[in-house]
Design an enzyme around this catalytic site. Structure first.
Site, PDB file in Angstrom:
ATOM      1  N   GLY A 121      -2.738   5.238   4.726  1.00 60.35           N
ATOM      2  CA  GLY A 121      -3.756   4.281   5.147  1.00 60.35           C
ATOM      3  C   GLY A 121      -5.075   4.871   5.621  1.00 60.35           C
ATOM      4  CD  GLU A 141       2.804   3.592  -0.461  1.00 60.08           C
ATOM      5  OE1 GLU A 141       1.636   3.969  -0.678  1.00 60.08           O
ATOM      6  OE2 GLU A 141       3.800   4.113  -1.020  1.00 60.08           O
ATOM      7  CG  ASP A 168       5.461  -0.836  -8.987  1.00 63.12           C
ATOM      8  OD1 ASP A 168       4.281  -0.460  -9.170  1.00 63.12           O
ATOM      9  OD2 ASP A 168       6.409  -0.500  -9.715  1.00 63.12           O
ATOM     10  CB  CYS A 235      -5.785  15.424  -3.362  1.00 54.03           C
ATOM     11  SG  CYS A 235      -4.014  15.196  -3.408  1.00 54.03           S
TER      12      CYS A 235
HETATM   13  N1  SAM Z   1      -4.850   6.518  -0.079  1.00 57.62           N
HETATM   14  C1  SAM Z   1      -3.853   7.073   0.827  1.00 57.62           C
HETATM   15  C2  SAM Z   1      -4.549   7.539   2.086  1.00 57.62           C
HETATM   16  O1  SAM Z   1      -5.736   7.887   2.026  1.00 57.62           O
HETATM   17  O2  SAM Z   1      -3.947   7.527   3.157  1.00 57.62           O
HETATM   18  C3  SAM Z   1      -3.049   8.171   0.153  1.00 57.62           C
HETATM   19  C4  SAM Z   1      -2.355   7.676  -1.103  1.00 57.62           C
HETATM   20  S1  SAM Z   1      -1.268   8.844  -1.831  1.00 57.62           S
HETATM   21  C5  SAM Z   1      -2.351   9.871  -2.699  1.00 57.62           C
HETATM   22  C6  SAM Z   1      -0.551   7.900  -3.116  1.00 57.62           C
HETATM   23  C7  SAM Z   1       0.378   6.803  -2.648  1.00 57.62           C
HETATM   24  O3  SAM Z   1       0.702   5.987  -3.772  1.00 57.62           O
HETATM   25  C8  SAM Z   1       1.734   7.268  -2.091  1.00 57.62           C
HETATM   26  O4  SAM Z   1       1.884   6.734  -0.807  1.00 57.62           O
HETATM   27  C9  SAM Z   1       2.747   6.651  -3.065  1.00 57.62           C
HETATM   28  O5  SAM Z   1       3.960   6.268  -2.425  1.00 57.62           O
HETATM   29  C10 SAM Z   1       1.987   5.457  -3.575  1.00 57.62           C
HETATM   30  N2  SAM Z   1       2.410   4.895  -4.883  1.00 57.62           N
HETATM   31  C11 SAM Z   1       2.845   5.568  -5.969  1.00 57.62           C
HETATM   32  N3  SAM Z   1       3.087   4.707  -6.984  1.00 57.62           N
HETATM   33  C12 SAM Z   1       2.776   3.471  -6.535  1.00 57.62           C
HETATM   34  C13 SAM Z   1       2.809   2.173  -7.107  1.00 57.62           C
HETATM   35  N4  SAM Z   1       3.210   1.978  -8.370  1.00 57.62           N
HETATM   36  N5  SAM Z   1       2.417   1.134  -6.361  1.00 57.62           N
HETATM   37  C14 SAM Z   1       2.007   1.309  -5.077  1.00 57.62           C
HETATM   38  N6  SAM Z   1       1.983   2.511  -4.472  1.00 57.62           N
HETATM   39  C15 SAM Z   1       2.348   3.579  -5.181  1.00 57.62           C
END
Ligand code: SAM
Length: 296
Positions: A121, A141, A168, A235
């Site tokens: 978040g 998420e 999802d 990243c």
């Molecule tokens: N934007 C966040 C932050 O700044 O705190 C970091 C996000 S992290 C790079 C990617 C996130 O995408 C992970 O928490 C992962 O569980 C989630 N994720 C992966 N596939 C997803 C999907 N199909 N739908 C929703 N969330 C998903």
């Protein structure tokens, strides 16, 4: 340099050399650098001056990267995490590079915004603060544990008006439409890799990420209003996760928008596709990619 190179998985080293030629050496050098603690001021609860004087009071030296972003070269993360500033949500520990995607999206009051992959978040709360607490944000998420962590962070940061959605993003209702979308996609983490043993990157993980990124990007574009904007970020510094993801959707009703000059200023950039930004990992910045698309 040769010992660092040995610690980088061979497939990653070869891929970076293929994609960047001689510039890959800059990335390899960045893999060996530890970065200082950095923080973002939560402007919903405090301003830069209040945080500056509180840090002085704690005897913590700082520099400012931006008005609301501080670099603490000597401080330990644990010291900050035990502080009243942190526990009350006045500050959020966040890498400088990861502050770029919300700045590129420029969230405004009243806009319907979707953060597709939002936990824990950091960028959601940054977007909410940038809109003065007035954007209508949905933070989606998929992972249950990360979702709970995000809800906790939203509450601590005073962003309870963000709608947290445990879902999802690929399966979101196709009739939904947003003014702006942030897709901070799950990625290999090749920009945050440290050669001292932290961070694990495997080829299978990379392939899996690429497939997920492409599906999420297509879905995100389908959920944009006409004229709406989507920021895609990772990243990672691998072109397969970044520029190639963008190329895969250009010509299907979206175009790249130029990123603001002031956003790029002073960043250690790698050469890349026009109107996209790839930050090279170094002693201050993590490797990161940002691109902004507009739906025609
Ligand atoms: N934007 C966040 C932050 O700044 O705190 C970091 C996000 S992290 C790079 C990617 C996130 O995408 C992970 O928490 C992962 O569980 C989630 N994720 C992966 N596939 C997803 C999907 N199909 N739908 C929703 N969330 C998903």
């Amino acid at each position: 340099m040769s010992d660092i190179i040995e610690k980088i998985p061979a497939f990653l080293r070869e891929l970076l050399q293929k994609e960047y030629g001689g510039e890959a050496e800059r990335i390899f050098a960045g893999y060996q650098m530890r970065r200082p603690v950095t923080l973002r001021v939560n402007t919903l609860k405090a301003d830069g001056e209040e945080i500056a004087s509180a840090l002085c009071g704690m005897g913590i030296m700082f520099e400012r990267w931006k008005e609301d972003a501080f670099i603490l070269r000597e401080a330990q993360k644990e010291t900050l995490e035990g502080s009243e500033l942190y526990l009350s949500g006045k500050i959020y520990l966040q890498s400088l590079s990861s502050m770029l995607p919300p700045l590129a999206l420029r969230p405004r009051a009243g806009e319907q915004i979707l953060d597709m992959t939002a936990a824990p978040g950091g960028k959601t709360t940054q977007m909410f603060a940038l809109s003065g607490g007035k954007a209508l944000i949905t933070a989606c998420e998929k992972d249950g544990i990360r979702f709970e962590r995000m809800k906790f962070n939203l509450a601590r940061q005073g962003a309870e008006r963000v709608s947290a959605l445990h879902a999802d993003a690929e399966k979101l209702d196709p009739f939904l439409r947003f003014d702006k979308i942030l897709l901070d996609a799950p990625c290999s983490g090749s920009g945050t890799f440290l050669a001292d043993g932290r961070g694990k990157i495997g080829e299978a993980l990379l392939r899996n990420c690429i497939r997920t990124q492409r599906r999420l990007l297509k879905k995100g574009i389908s959920l944009l209003k006409k004229g709406g904007e989507l920021v895609y970020s990772t990243c990672s510094v691998l072109k397969e996760e970044n520029e190639e993801a963008i190329s895969s959707v250009l010509g299907s009703g979206v175009r790249l928008l130029p990123l603001p000059e002031e956003l790029m200023r002073g960043l250690p950039l790698l050469k890349g596709m026009e109107n996209t930004l790839t930050v090279c990992p170094d002693g201050l910045f993590e490797g990161f990619f940002v691109a902004k698309l507009k739906k025609e």
